[in-house]
Design a protein around this motif. Structure first.
Motif, PDB file in Angstrom:
ATOM      1  N   ASN A 175      -7.703  11.200   1.573  1.00  0.00           N
ATOM      2  CA  ASN A 175      -7.059  11.259   2.725  1.00  0.00           C
ATOM      3  C   ASN A 175      -5.847  12.366   2.849  1.00  0.00           C
ATOM      4  O   ASN A 175      -5.659  12.768   3.691  1.00  0.00           O
ATOM      5  CB  ASN A 175      -6.352  10.064   2.893  1.00  0.00           C
ATOM      6  CG  ASN A 175      -7.361   8.923   3.510  1.00  0.00           C
ATOM      7  OD1 ASN A 175      -8.541   9.275   4.105  1.00  0.00           O
ATOM      8  ND2 ASN A 175      -7.132   7.452   3.569  1.00  0.00           N
TER       9      ASN A 175
ATOM     10  N   ALA B 185     -10.603   2.578  -3.815  1.00  0.00           N
ATOM     11  CA  ALA B 185      -9.235   2.868  -2.932  1.00  0.00           C
ATOM     12  C   ALA B 185      -8.524   3.975  -3.556  1.00  0.00           C
ATOM     13  O   ALA B 185      -8.095   4.606  -2.686  1.00  0.00           O
ATOM     14  CB  ALA B 185      -8.633   1.624  -3.151  1.00  0.00           C
TER      15      ALA B 185
ATOM     16  N   SER C  43       0.794  -1.312  -0.290  1.00  0.00           N
ATOM     17  CA  SER C  43       0.060   0.058  -0.168  1.00  0.00           C
ATOM     18  C   SER C  43       0.774   1.230  -0.076  1.00  0.00           C
ATOM     19  O   SER C  43       2.009   1.199   0.670  1.00  0.00           O
ATOM     20  CB  SER C  43      -0.832  -0.118   1.203  1.00  0.00           C
ATOM     21  OG  SER C  43      -1.739  -1.002   1.118  1.00  0.00           O
TER      22      SER C  43
ATOM     23  N   LEU D  34      -2.789  -0.415  -5.179  1.00  0.00           N
ATOM     24  CA  LEU D  34      -4.197  -0.066  -4.392  1.00  0.00           C
ATOM     25  C   LEU D  34      -5.280  -1.049  -5.386  1.00  0.00           C
ATOM     26  O   LEU D  34      -5.193  -1.010  -6.436  1.00  0.00           O
ATOM     27  CB  LEU D  34      -4.667   1.446  -4.698  1.00  0.00           C
ATOM     28  CG  LEU D  34      -3.862   2.378  -3.693  1.00  0.00           C
ATOM     29  CD1 LEU D  34      -4.569   3.749  -4.235  1.00  0.00           C
ATOM     30  CD2 LEU D  34      -4.441   2.189  -2.242  1.00  0.00           C
TER      31      LEU D  34
ATOM     32  N   ARG E  65     -10.338   7.100  -2.097  1.00  0.00           N
ATOM     33  CA  ARG E  65     -10.133   7.192  -0.432  1.00  0.00           C
ATOM     34  C   ARG E  65      -8.681   7.700  -0.289  1.00  0.00           C
ATOM     35  O   ARG E  65      -8.437   8.377   0.538  1.00  0.00           O
ATOM     36  CB  ARG E  65     -10.171   5.741   0.231  1.00  0.00           C
ATOM     37  CG  ARG E  65     -11.756   5.519   0.220  1.00  0.00           C
ATOM     38  CD  ARG E  65     -11.803   4.224   1.180  1.00  0.00           C
ATOM     39  NE  ARG E  65     -11.091   3.094   0.696  1.00  0.00           N
ATOM     40  CZ  ARG E  65     -11.591   1.989  -0.004  1.00  0.00           C
ATOM     41  NH1 ARG E  65     -12.971   2.234  -0.350  1.00  0.00           N
ATOM     42  NH2 ARG E  65     -10.988   1.114  -0.296  1.00  0.00           N
ATOM     43  N   TRP E  66      -7.909   7.103  -0.992  1.00  0.00           N
ATOM     44  CA  TRP E  66      -6.389   7.773  -0.850  1.00  0.00           C
ATOM     45  C   TRP E  66      -6.163   9.069  -1.124  1.00  0.00           C
ATOM     46  O   TRP E  66      -5.506  10.030  -0.375  1.00  0.00           O
ATOM     47  CB  TRP E  66      -5.313   6.719  -1.667  1.00  0.00           C
ATOM     48  CG  TRP E  66      -3.719   6.660  -1.421  1.00  0.00           C
ATOM     49  CD1 TRP E  66      -3.125   6.432  -0.203  1.00  0.00           C
ATOM     50  CD2 TRP E  66      -2.926   7.744  -1.960  1.00  0.00           C
ATOM     51  NE1 TRP E  66      -1.835   6.743  -0.305  1.00  0.00           N
ATOM     52  CE2 TRP E  66      -1.609   7.641  -1.462  1.00  0.00           C
ATOM     53  CE3 TRP E  66      -2.929   8.546  -3.134  1.00  0.00           C
ATOM     54  CZ2 TRP E  66      -0.649   8.213  -1.944  1.00  0.00           C
ATOM     55  CZ3 TRP E  66      -1.923   9.037  -3.662  1.00  0.00           C
ATOM     56  CH2 TRP E  66      -0.751   8.898  -3.149  1.00  0.00           C
TER      57      TRP E  66
ATOM     58  N   SER F 201       1.522   7.661   3.224  1.00  0.00           N
ATOM     59  CA  SER F 201       0.513   8.696   3.233  1.00  0.00           C
ATOM     60  C   SER F 201       1.048   9.758   2.688  1.00  0.00           C
ATOM     61  O   SER F 201       2.355   9.899   2.627  1.00  0.00           O
ATOM     62  CB  SER F 201       0.512   9.103   4.841  1.00  0.00           C
ATOM     63  OG  SER F 201      -0.184   8.405   5.600  1.00  0.00           O
TER      64      SER F 201
ATOM     65  N   ILE G 140       1.955   3.843  -8.412  1.00  0.00           N
ATOM     66  CA  ILE G 140       0.674   3.045  -7.987  1.00  0.00           C
ATOM     67  C   ILE G 140       0.013   2.457  -8.663  1.00  0.00           C
ATOM     68  O   ILE G 140      -0.556   3.174  -9.680  1.00  0.00           O
ATOM     69  CB  ILE G 140       0.003   4.066  -6.932  1.00  0.00           C
ATOM     70  CG1 ILE G 140       0.634   4.834  -5.754  1.00  0.00           C
ATOM     71  CG2 ILE G 140      -1.095   3.189  -6.518  1.00  0.00           C
ATOM     72  CD1 ILE G 140      -0.268   5.855  -5.288  1.00  0.00           C
TER      73      ILE G 140
END
Length: 247
Positions: free
Chosen positions: A241, A234, A5, A229, A237-238, A8, A216
């Motif tokens: 965030n 997903a 994953s 991901l 969402r990433w 951040s 990614i």
């Protein structure tokens, strides 16, 4: 390559995002794709919070992307980097010879009649033969497009993708588009992030890896991307965030 994953992220990074299969689910046909208001808001907010260091890098044409985005105006790289609009609004184009494209299109006309499950998409600078509705014709479609590109003898290549074989000028791809953006403000000097799901995104992954950025891959399949991901949800969402962290 072992993937995990992604870490951040930060609004100080530069973001390069594929569209189909990355920000929206792949539809039965390119024209059936739909961008919802929630995604439009996410794109607009990320573009603003990153100081404009966000570009969509797609196999679609810029005009097609503009249709999907509505009133949103941001840097766009279309047709795998063959056309690129920079942050200042300038348009850069790498085109194939019209004669070669016309010859290939004419050669495909009887094929489309013989195999109605095939769909030819003329993007302006490229020709994409989709077999989404006839997956059993995959090998035939790639072999045919490869032969037509070779016969044209015009510096063309076939770019494979998810149920598509696309003839395009060689030497220009999503990786070169990312490289060009990173030489310009506001992308210059930032850590690059590239998110994509398809074989044509591997060029972007490779370029970002070379620059020690964040690559990614969305979904399954072999890839040179360093992170992964599982699906479109997903990815959203990433990215969401990132915005939460900036509030």
């Amino acid at each position: 390559m072992r993937t995990s994953s992604p870490p951040s992220a930060s609004v100080d990074w530069a973001y390069f995002l594929d569209v189909d299969g990355t920000l929206i689910d792949i539809a039965d046909t390119p024209g059936a794709a739909f961008v919802d208001t929630e995604l439009l808001d996410l794109i607009a907010r990320l573009y603003q919070e990153s100081g404009g260091a966000m570009a969509l890098v797609s196999g679609r044409s810029i005009s097609d992307l503009e249709h999907l985005l509505g009133s949103l105006h941001l840097p766009l790289a279309g047709q795998h980097g063959l056309e690129r609009r920079d942050a200042a609004g300038r348009l850069w184009i790498h085109a194939a010879t019209p004669e070669a494209k016309c010859t290939i299109k004419e050669a495909l006309a009887p094929v489309l009649v013989q195999y109605p499950g095939l769909l030819l998409e003329d993007k302006g600078l490229t020709l994409a033969l989709h077999y989404r509705q006839a997956p059993h014709l995959a090998a035939y479609a790639h072999r045919l497009m490869g032969q037509l590109a070779n016969d044209a003898d015009a510096g063309l290549e076939v770019q494979p993708g998810k149920r598509v074989a696309e003839v395009k000028p060689s030497g220009i791809d999503k990786g070169t588009a990312v490289s060009e953006y990173l030489k310009e403000s506001p992308f210059k000097g930032r850590r690059p992030v590239f998110i994509g799901d398809d074989l044509n995104d591997e060029h972007g992954f490779a370029e970002v890896n070379r620059l020690e950025g964040i690559s990614i891959k969305v979904g399954k399949g072999r890839s040179c991307a360093r992170f992964r991901l599982p699906d479109v949800a997903a990815v959203r969402r990433w990215l969401g965030n990132i915005l939460k962290g900036s509030e």
